[in-house]
Design an enzyme around this catalytic site. Structure first.
Site, mmCIF file in Angstrom:
data_model
loop_
_atom_site.group_PDB
_atom_site.id
_atom_site.type_symbol
_atom_site.label_atom_id
_atom_site.label_comp_id
_atom_site.label_asym_id
_atom_site.label_seq_id
_atom_site.Cartn_x
_atom_site.Cartn_y
_atom_site.Cartn_z
ATOM 1 N N GLU A 65 -37.291 -11.135 -61.230
ATOM 2 C CA GLU A 65 -37.602 -11.428 -59.823
ATOM 3 C C GLU A 65 -38.371 -12.728 -59.742
ATOM 4 O OE1 GLU A 65 -39.649 -8.482 -57.371
ATOM 5 O OE2 GLU A 65 -38.381 -6.895 -58.213
ATOM 6 N N GLU A 104 -42.107 -2.783 -62.005
ATOM 7 C CA GLU A 104 -43.498 -3.204 -61.809
ATOM 8 C C GLU A 104 -44.521 -2.072 -61.885
ATOM 9 O OE1 GLU A 104 -43.667 -5.555 -58.216
ATOM 10 O OE2 GLU A 104 -42.472 -7.133 -59.099
#
Ligand code: FCB
Length: 451
Positions: free
Chosen positions: A361, A176
């Site tokens: 995720e 991320e």
């Protein structure tokens, strides 16, 4: 044993051969940074800094789930649920306590055993090299603001992957990049807690440069199956004005397109550069060849959408989030499965063009119910079902979607929010560290063994 409320709807027969079901976790959130000769990371120092925004109740990851000692039990829980893959991260500070130079043998041994432990249980290791635990000595040198971080990160990649890279099924350098750069340097919510546009512009670029250098380092070691993992939030205009439309587009540019454009198009979105441009490192364009080093797959982390409106400040990015009407998780995040469908389609159509895609995720923090030694989490089961439906739709539409990872295996340290927000399929009692599989874990196990 299942009632209609606690069934996870993911029969293997509904998915292509080889589709991987997995869980994801990260080093700092579960391992316990005080164990095994691990160096301090900027999360340890951030949590210990009084008076800044820092963390809820001053909580840190020094013990977390004590996965450092309890990993065999945790890997058993992955295997016993019938899962195929485990997405874990390696702590830079555990491998190199100073960030550079001397390696911590105990740390290298730990990851060696962990990877072997996965293979012994038939679990595919999906490694992340950086899930936010930057060694504190490197943070003191400017961390992601310092261009040298790309070289430090490439060196760390080489050290750890020389040791375990031969047994890794798939690897991604950085989890991320938006959180590493924007959330931590512009919004100040995560370590190092800055609110500084110049620091942000540099971090937004250096995080991709480091990604590219790390991919190169792994290629040089002969590793295969290397990817990029980014997080996405669906940006919707808060109303039907042209201004809200423009604000949402800018939010989408900062959050969702910046990193994909860099890696797949060797450019950054114009509307974002309009604000960050003056603060970018000089000659940044010359780095795009490294940033765009080819990857083998793309990972999508997806949780929610945001409603965006102009904030009237006239100061870049001049936008704000507005509370939305949809049901929310304990994080106050709206539940919006259509956003997952949108990003799978966008990544496939506009960027990855045929490369395998994984949902790396997806999950929720919920108010789980503890009663008589059992933990009920119907909201999580419902959340997973609604998102899995989008996964199946994408596969039916011909997207090469190869796997789905739930965040997370265990309740864990949810960064600045501490231990209160529970994302696990397995409940953790943070006093005794006892693990108790929740109804969602049992439901998943049931589903994965059905044909
Ligand atoms: C993601 C992070 C992960 C966890 C979840 C809830 O953005 O990758 O560490 O915090 O959100």
């Amino acid at each position: 044993m299942n009632s209609e409320y606690d069934v996870i709807d993911c029969k293997r027969a509904d998915y292509p051969e080889g589709f991987l079901f997995g869980v994801a976790a990260s080093s700092y959130q579960i391992e316990g940074s005080r164990f095994g000769g691990c160096g301090a990371s900027h999360w340890d120092t951030f949590a210990a800094t009084p008076g800044n925004t820092a963390t809820a109740r001053g909580e840190d990851g020094s013990v977390a789930c004590d996965h450092y000692h309890r990993w065999p039990e945790d890997l058993d829980l992955v295997r016993d649920a019938g899962l195929d893959a485990y997405r874990f991260s390696m702590s830079w500070a555990r491998v190199l306590p100073e960030g550079r130079g001397r390696a911590n043998e105990e740390g290298l041994d730990f990851y060696d055993r962990l990877v072997d432990g996965m293979l012994e249980r038939g679990i595919k290791p999906f490694a992340t090299l950086y899930h936010w635990d930057l060694p504190a000595p490197l943070a003191d040198l400017g961390g992601w603001r310092n261009r040298d971080i790309a070289s430090w990160f490439a060196d760390y990649t080489d050290v750890i992957m020389r040791r375990v890279g031969d047994r890794i099924h798939a690897a991604a350098p950085i989890n991320e990049p938006w959180c590493v750069a924007w959330l931590s340097h512009f919004m100040g919510h995560h370590a190092p807690g800055l609110r500084d546009i110049r620091a942000t512009a540099r971090a937004m670029h250096h995080v991709l440069l480091a990604h590219g250098r790390s991919i190169q380092a792994m290629r040089a070691l002969g590793m295969k199956n290397l990817g990029l993992v980014t997080n996405f939030e669906y940006a919707a205009p808060a109303d039907d004005s042209a201004e809200a439309e423009e604000a949402a587009r800018l939010y989408d540019g900062i959050y969702n397109r910046w990193f994909l454009d860099g890696v797949f198009k060797k450019s950054y979105p114009e509307e974002v550069l309009a604000g960050l441009g003056p603060h970018m490192p000089e000659g940044y364009e010359r780095d795009f060849d490294i940033i765009a080093e080819p990857v083998d797959w793309v990972g999508i982390n997806y949780y929610t959408r945001k409603l965006i409106a102009p904030d009237g400040s006239g100061q870049f990015p001049a936008l704000k989030e507005v509370e939305g009407p949809l049901p929310k998780t304990l994080m106050d995040w709206e539940i919006y499965p259509d956003g997952l469908a949108f990003f799978i389609d966008r990544v496939h159509r506009d960027y990855a063009k045929g490369l395998p895609i994984y949902v790396t995720e997806n999950g929720m923090a919920s108010a789980d119910r503890l009663a008589g030694g059992a933990v009920g989490d119907p909201a999580r089961i419902d959340f997973l079902n609604r998102h899995l439906a989008k996964v199946r739709q994408a596969i039916d539409a011909g997207v090469p979607l190869k796997g789905y990872f739930i965040w997370s295996l265990l309740d864990n340290y949810e960064w600045a929010l501490g231990y209160e927000k529970r994302f696990g399929l397995v409940h953790v009692d943070f006093d005794t560290l006892q693990r108790t599989p929740k109804a969602s874990w049992h439901a998943l196990k049931e589903a994965l063994r059905s044909e």
